[in-house]
Design a protein around this motif. Structure first.
Motif, short mmCIF file in Angstrom:
data_model
loop_
_atom_site.label_atom_id
_atom_site.label_comp_id
_atom_site.label_asym_id
_atom_site.label_seq_id
_atom_site.Cartn_x
_atom_site.Cartn_y
_atom_site.Cartn_z
N THR A 1 6.88 12.72 -14.96
CA THR A 1 7.81 13.20 -15.80
C THR A 1 8.29 13.75 -16.84
N LYS A 2 9.07 13.27 -17.65
CA LYS A 2 10.28 14.81 -19.25
C LYS A 2 8.10 15.97 -19.25
N ASN A 3 7.31 14.86 -19.26
CA ASN A 3 6.28 15.96 -19.89
C ASN A 3 5.46 15.92 -19.87
N THR A 4 5.67 15.91 -18.10
CA THR A 4 3.16 15.66 -18.24
C THR A 4 3.86 15.57 -16.03
N HIS A 5 2.83 15.80 -15.63
CA HIS A 5 2.52 16.23 -13.69
C HIS A 5 1.08 15.11 -13.67
N TYR A 6 1.34 13.67 -12.73
CA TYR A 6 0.10 13.23 -12.47
C TYR A 6 0.29 13.03 -11.59
N VAL A 7 -1.20 13.66 -10.55
CA VAL A 7 -1.33 13.47 -8.75
C VAL A 7 -1.66 12.55 -8.85
N LEU A 8 -1.78 11.38 -8.17
CA LEU A 8 -1.81 10.17 -7.92
C LEU A 8 -2.61 10.85 -6.39
N LEU A 9 -3.81 10.13 -6.22
CA LEU A 9 -5.16 10.67 -5.54
C LEU A 9 -5.87 9.33 -5.51
N GLY A 10 -5.83 10.10 -3.58
CA GLY A 10 -5.80 8.20 -3.02
C GLY A 10 -5.19 7.24 -2.60
N ASP A 11 -5.18 6.13 -3.10
CA ASP A 11 -4.90 5.28 -1.87
C ASP A 11 -4.06 4.34 -3.46
N GLY A 12 -3.01 3.55 -3.53
CA GLY A 12 -2.29 3.50 -4.56
C GLY A 12 -1.69 1.68 -3.92
N LEU A 13 -0.88 1.51 -5.26
CA LEU A 13 0.31 0.34 -4.53
C LEU A 13 1.27 0.66 -5.00
N CYS A 14 2.25 -0.26 -4.49
CA CYS A 14 3.98 -0.05 -4.88
C CYS A 14 3.90 -1.18 -5.66
N PHE B 1 0.83 24.54 -11.46
CA PHE B 1 2.46 23.28 -12.20
C PHE B 1 2.25 24.61 -14.21
N ASN B 2 1.68 26.01 -13.51
CA ASN B 2 1.66 26.81 -14.07
C ASN B 2 1.44 26.89 -15.88
N GLY B 3 0.94 26.25 -16.26
CA GLY B 3 -0.16 25.76 -17.45
C GLY B 3 1.10 24.67 -18.02
N ALA B 4 1.32 23.60 -17.69
CA ALA B 4 2.36 22.30 -17.78
C ALA B 4 1.43 22.02 -17.86
N PRO B 5 1.75 21.00 -18.49
CA PRO B 5 0.57 19.22 -18.58
C PRO B 5 0.59 18.69 -16.94
N PHE B 6 -1.13 18.10 -16.90
CA PHE B 6 -0.66 17.19 -16.12
C PHE B 6 -1.86 16.50 -16.26
N CYS B 7 -1.88 15.56 -15.02
CA CYS B 7 -3.34 14.78 -15.05
C CYS B 7 -3.17 13.69 -13.68
N LEU B 8 -4.75 14.12 -13.31
CA LEU B 8 -5.09 13.07 -11.98
C LEU B 8 -5.70 12.43 -12.48
N VAL B 9 -4.75 10.88 -11.61
CA VAL B 9 -5.17 9.52 -11.60
C VAL B 9 -5.74 8.57 -10.40
N ARG B 10 -6.12 7.85 -10.78
CA ARG B 10 -6.79 7.08 -9.05
C ARG B 10 -7.02 5.61 -9.50
N PRO C 1 0.83 -1.48 0.12
CA PRO C 1 -0.21 -0.30 -0.20
C PRO C 1 1.01 1.11 -0.35
N MET C 2 -0.08 2.15 -0.40
CA MET C 2 0.95 3.44 -1.27
C MET C 2 0.25 4.91 -0.90
N ALA C 3 0.53 5.66 0.18
CA ALA C 3 -0.87 6.72 0.01
C ALA C 3 -0.41 8.17 -0.36
N GLY C 4 -1.91 8.32 -1.49
CA GLY C 4 -1.47 9.21 -2.78
C GLY C 4 -2.24 10.58 -2.14
N SER C 5 -2.61 11.89 -1.87
CA SER C 5 -3.24 12.98 -1.61
C SER C 5 -4.66 12.78 -1.65
N MET C 6 -5.32 13.19 -0.51
CA MET C 6 -6.56 12.59 -0.11
C MET C 6 -7.50 13.92 -0.48
#
Length: 132
Positions: A107-120, A36-45, A17-22
């Motif tokens: 990554t070099k191109n995108t910010h991914y915002v980790l929402l909720g819990d995830g797994l490692c 992120f000042n206009g840089a590409p981003f992606c919200l994921v769960r 288990p690994m925690a992301g943002s709540m």
């Protein structure tokens, strides 16, 4: 290596288990637009932090390029600022460039915002069709 079993285990098997943002989806969208000042981003769960099994030599090569042998797999996209993917799609990123704030996988191109819990989990690069 039984590739089909390796993929199934990676995508649906147990992990650490690994925690992301709540933050809520709306809070994360507001945070991302402000941060992120206009840089590409992606919200994921429903995400998986995948540590790739690589040799020390390969790890050193990646470090020289400011990369880490880690990719992110997310079962569910909440929002993609570049509209590359639809809500609910899955994504597998390129290699990790930087991890910040305890929930931003960059990554070099995108910010991914980790929402909720995830797994490692750990995986061989071939499991993700990577040539590392």
């Amino acid at each position: 290596m039984d590739l089909t079993k390796a993929i199934e285990t990676l995508l649906h098997g147990p992990g650490e288990p690994m925690a992301g943002s709540m933050m809520t989806n709306d809070e994360a969208l507001e945070y991302s637009r402000a941060t992120f000042n206009g840089a590409p981003f992606c919200l994921v769960r429903n995400w998986i932090w995948v540590e790739l099994e690589v040799s020390e030599g390969r790890r050193d090569d990646l470090a020289a390029m400011q990369l880490h042998p880690v990719v992110l797999y997310a079962h569910s996209i909440v929002y993609d600022s570049s509209r590359r993917w639809d809500v609910g799609d899955f994504v597998r990123t390129t290699l990790l460039h930087e991890f910040t704030d305890g929930f931003v996988f960059r990554t070099k191109n995108t910010h991914y915002v980790l929402l909720g819990d995830g797994l490692c989990k750990q995986a061989h690069p071939k499991t993700l069709a990577l040539n590392h």
